[in-house]
Design an enzyme around this catalytic site. Structure first.
Site, mmCIF file in Angstrom:
data_model
loop_
_atom_site.group_PDB
_atom_site.id
_atom_site.type_symbol
_atom_site.label_atom_id
_atom_site.label_comp_id
_atom_site.label_asym_id
_atom_site.label_seq_id
_atom_site.Cartn_x
_atom_site.Cartn_y
_atom_site.Cartn_z
ATOM 1 N N GLY A 148 0.827 -1.209 0.000
ATOM 2 C CA GLY A 148 0.000 0.000 0.000
ATOM 3 C C GLY A 148 0.858 1.255 0.000
ATOM 4 N N PHE A 149 0.181 2.382 0.077
ATOM 5 C CA PHE A 149 0.852 3.682 0.025
ATOM 6 C C PHE A 149 1.900 3.808 1.133
ATOM 7 C CE2 PHE A 149 0.067 8.294 1.484
ATOM 8 C CZ PHE A 149 1.237 8.733 0.896
ATOM 9 N N THR B 81 -0.194 -1.759 8.656
ATOM 10 C CA THR B 81 -0.565 -0.508 7.981
ATOM 11 C C THR B 81 -1.821 -0.642 7.137
ATOM 12 O OG1 THR B 81 0.642 -0.945 5.932
ATOM 13 C CG2 THR B 81 1.901 0.026 7.739
ATOM 14 N N SER C 271 -4.766 6.874 13.174
ATOM 15 C CA SER C 271 -4.912 8.112 12.420
ATOM 16 C C SER C 271 -5.078 9.269 13.390
ATOM 17 C CB SER C 271 -6.146 8.011 11.517
ATOM 18 O OG SER C 271 -6.505 9.295 11.070
ATOM 19 N N LYS D 68 -11.069 3.365 12.964
ATOM 20 C CA LYS D 68 -9.634 3.453 13.292
ATOM 21 C C LYS D 68 -9.449 3.535 14.808
ATOM 22 C CE LYS D 68 -6.567 3.591 10.679
ATOM 23 N NZ LYS D 68 -5.873 2.424 10.048
ATOM 24 N N PRO E 224 -0.669 9.227 12.354
ATOM 25 C CA PRO E 224 -0.155 10.253 11.438
ATOM 26 C C PRO E 224 -1.241 11.231 11.011
ATOM 27 C CG PRO E 224 -0.345 8.142 10.321
ATOM 28 C CD PRO E 224 -0.907 7.952 11.689
#
Lengths: 372, 470
Positions: A19-20, A83, A127, A161, A187
């Site tokens: 993923g990113f 992640t 998050s 989350k 983040p």
């Protein structure tokens, strides 16, 4: 850095490693650490390291506990970096079900697998939005701020989350597996190479010539974070958990990493529209601010409402709505002293350099897709 | 500016006039010197202080009596050194020993110096330096030692630069050179002052453990002056902007001033402003360590002026054409705000940081870095004076009903109570009118007739007392 100086992390399993964020975690593991790296992802074709890097890839759905356990037993990870998360887009029943399934049920399955196979350290990507109610300002917020849950949380994504973060932190030194140490990284506004959200949308706004409107007075600070810095924080946390696991005593409260959540930013909040303009300038905009018309927030809210009505009437999800206005006028930045003190975190790449790299990548991708 | 011009200016800018009046009328010094109790040499020292300093004379004379004389003398000694260093008519062979040995000269009773050129503006100070020396003898030992120590360091630094300037007429090269220069001309003064504040117990002794805060105070002021004075220095053939920065924009220093290069020159100047702004947070941190109001005023006024000046020079093409300075009204407002407390000074810093951010241009290579630095200043202020309290946020969420807010029911209640109050006021006004003798019946009848007339009028009463109408 010579290979002797690289710290060791043993066997590391990155969930969502294609993923990113995940593929940057893999890249940093190979660059900055001594370790063996494995990856679990739904599909392992994109963002895949070349074979000589020696990364083992496993395709799996993280809600499938049996499959997870089988891979964990084979890889025997010391560290798990979790992640995986669906993109935070969509506000319908289908996407809500997906958020719940991957974020909450998937994370629960990952925790189970960690507990059953003797994993030492689990780092979870949470998050920064878990403390946001999506309308009130967050001014220099730190980890003392309460998470926003249930009916106060208007974004279901953030709710899931936060629920997953709670599960992860509760599993730290839990009765089922007292040796498993966990922590969460929160983040804020991740952007960088591989990002298909923040920069992609901003560059589209510029392409469509909509960079001439500014909603609100632009005194609101916002935290955006370059992806490599976020990946770096995860690995610092993993290393801290391993060190804690190796020591005989439980660390003092003010030094603890296990069972804790950490906000991670670039440590440089910027004014919301300044960030957008920096992106546009990097994307080639030759303009200053002379052409910009300032729209008061209240007018923006009315327009957003009208747009919502219009899209409701034609039966489509609105591309422009009041929440977008709220976000662009909101102050939302964090105090990351805790991560600096306890993880030794410091951003590796400054914000302006991060923006340059991220925009360059996004433009290259758009060139490629045009060429095809 | 002529009187008429000034009158028109203030007519168009009433806020400026208001700020000046406010400062002149309402500023009450924490301490005032008492000339009636002063010795002739003391009086002479203050005379030269007023003569040689535009910006510091007033604030020094309002200092706590404990430090009034030591800081006045500290200033005069450094000004004396500066007058020797600045004078290009003195040969370097004569100048060097004067600078390096100044700390000994200032202990010699009756020493004076009349070797300055006739055009040196502060030559009178050195001609009458015996008065300063006489007063220095009376300064408490610990304070005197600090003044002497800084004089030694400063004198040697100036001598090194004087010799260096002989060899190298090209000015400052690296950013490190630039900051070293600022250290000698401003950082050292700051060091002496901090030591004096702590020795007199007017500042937190922890400042001595964090000397980088003191250094930032000096760097911030000096860098601001160097940016502002770029045109004047260029005309005088001097250059303090480091080559390491301007060479990123120009090959030749003189090109910075060519009118066709304005945009590039502005980018170069914003790079310099960014470099100076990096000290802002440490300056605020330093001021948090001051315990005495008069000392706080003394350190805060120049800092507020500096951030306002940075805002003035930021992306201002005029700095390449002439000398710019903040208006008298702004200066007075800043002085009023800098003589209160840290919170008000923080508000000043935040206000100017936001103004700088508003002037920022996306085409500038340092655009995002400048935005981030303004953000850093705001964030630092939040860390000393937080707006939000997590405990309160948590409590509000637990008891959402206590939250001030307005839903539909609230709005309805509000409208209803407004209507009720209007009715109440209306009724009581009519009641008062009736009590005072207004003829209600006539009014009711008038109303009735207008509506068609169904009320039968009673028999007319003659000689009704009171007035017919209101």
């Amino acid at each position: 850095m010579s290979s002797e100086a690289k710290p060791s992390l043993g066997s590391v399993l990155v969930i969502g490693g294609c993923g990113f964020l995940g593929h940057h975690v893999v890249r940093l593991l190979l660059r900055d650490y001594t370790c063996s790296v494995s990856v679990i992802d739904l599909r392992c074709t994109r963002n895949r390291r070349p074979d000589p890097d020696g990364v083992s890839y496993f395709e799996a759905d993280i809600t499938d506990l049996d499959r997870l356990e089988a891979i964990f037993s084979q890889v025997k990870p010391d560290v798990v970096i979790h992640t995986a998360s669906p993109p935070a887009q969509g506000n319908d029943k289908v996407s809500h079900a997906l958020f719940k399934k991957v974020n909450v049920d998937g994370t629960a399955a990952v925790i189970k697998a960690c507990q059953k196979t003797g994993v030492k350290a689990l780092v979870y990507t949470s998050s920064a939005s878990v403390v946001s109610d999506n309308s009130s300002d967050l001014i220099n917020a730190d980890e003392r701020w309460p998470t926003v849950r249930g009916k106060d949380q208007t974004e279901y994504y953030s709710e899931t989350k936060a629920a997953a973060e709670e599960l992860v932190l509760a599993s730290n030194r839990a009765a089922e597996a007292p040796k498993l140490l966990t922590c969460a990284i929160r983040p804020s506004g991740i952007m960088g190479e591989g990002d298909t959200m923040v920069l992609y949308h901003l560059i589209n706004v510029y392409r469509q010539g909509r960079d001439n409107v500014q909603v609100g007075n632009n005194d609101n600070l916002f935290d955006f974070t370059y992806v490599e810095n976020v990946a770096h924080a995860h690995l610092l946390a993993a290393r801290a958990l391993l060190l804690t696991a190796a020591s005989k005593t439980i660390p003092l409260d003010h030094e603890r990493v296990d069972g804790e959540a950490f906000f991670i930013t670039n440590d440089s909040p910027v004014y919301f529209w300044d960030f957008a303009r920096a992106v546009w300038a990097a994307a080639g905009s030759p303009r200053g601010t002379e052409h910009v018309r300032v729209l008061p927030r209240s007018v923006g809210m009315v327009l957003g409402f009208l747009s919502e009505c219009f899209f409701w009437a034609i039966g489509k999800p609105p591309t422009f709505n009041r929440q977008r206005i709220v976000y662009s006028c909101m102050t939302r930045y964090y105090d990351i002293s805790k991560a600096k003190r306890r993880l030794g975190y410091k951003p590796l790449v400054p914000l302006d350099e991060g923006v340059r790299r991220a925009v360059k990548w996004t433009l290259e991708q758009q060139e490629k897709s045009k060429a095809q | 500016m002529g009187l008429a011009q000034q009158a028109i200016y203030f007519l168009l800018h009433p806020n400026q006039l208001r700020a000046i009046i406010q400062w002149k009328v309402w500023h009450e010094p924490v301490h005032r010197r008492d000339p009636s109790k002063e010795t002739p040499t003391e009086k002479s020292c203050f005379h030269y202080l007023n003569l040689t300093s535009r910006s510091f004379a007033a604030v020094i004379q309002e200092l706590n009596p404990e430090l009034l004389m030591p800081i006045c003398l500290f200033y005069l000694v450094l000004r004396g050194l500066d007058t020797i260093e600045d004078d290009m008519t003195i040969d370097i062979k004569e100048k060097e020993p004067l600078l390096r040995g100044f700390h000994e000269l200032m202990e010699k009773d009756g020493w004076t110096f009349n070797g300055n050129g006739p055009n040196e503006k502060d030559r009178d100070l050195l001609v009458h330096f015996d008065d300063v020396i006489a007063e220095l003898k009376k300064v408490k030992k610990p304070y005197y030692e600090i003044i002497k120590d800084i004089t030694i360091k400063m004198g040697n630094g100036m001598a090194d630069y004087a010799l260096n300037a002989e060899h190298n007429a090209n000015g400052v090269n690296t950013i490190a050179d630039y900051e070293l220069y600022c250290h000698y001309v401003a950082g050292l003064v700051g060091e002496g002052l901090t030591r004096l504040f702590v020795a007199s117990n007017l500042a937190n002794p922890k400042l001595l453990d964090r000397m980088e805060l003191t250094e930032s105070m000096g760097q911030f002021l000096q860098k601001t002056n160097i940016i502002r004075d770029v045109h004047e220095d260029w005309q005088d053939g001097r250059r303090f902007w480091p080559k390491e920065i301007w060479s990123q924009y120009f090959d030749k220093w003189d090109d910075l001033f060519a009118p066709e290069n304005r945009e590039k020159a502005l980018q170069c100047s914003s790079h310099m402003v960014l470099n100076a702004l990096k000290h802002a947070e440490e300056c605020l941190f330093y001021m948090a360590g001051i315990r005495d109001q008069s000392v706080f005023n003394f350190v805060a006024i120049p800092q507020s002026m500096a951030i306002a000046t940075l805002e003035l020079v930021f992306r201002n093409p005029a700095i390449f054409e002439r000398n710019v300075k903040i208006t008298k009204g702004d200066a007075c407002q800043l002085m009023t705000e800098s003589t209160q407390n840290l919170r008000v000074v923080c508000d000043v810093f935040r206000r100017y940081a936001r103004r700088i951010h508003k002037k920022n241009d996306p085409r500038d290579p340092n655009y995002l870095a400048i935005s981030a630095q303004c953000g850093k200043i705001e964030q630092f202020i939040e860390s000393i004076f937080p707006t939000q309290d997590p405990k309160k946020i948590a409590a509000d969420r637990r008891h959402p009903n206590d939250q001030p807010g307005m839903d539909t029911m609230d709005a309805i209640y509000l409208v209803m109570s407004c209507v009720a109050i209007m009715i109440l006021v209306g009724v009581s006004m009519v009641g008062v009118a009736w009590l005072m003798g207004a003829n209600m019946e006539k009014m009711v009848r008038g109303l009735d007739q207008a509506l068609g007339g169904s009320v039968r009028s009673p028999a007319p009463i003659a000689n009704v007392p009171g007035r017919d109408e209101l």
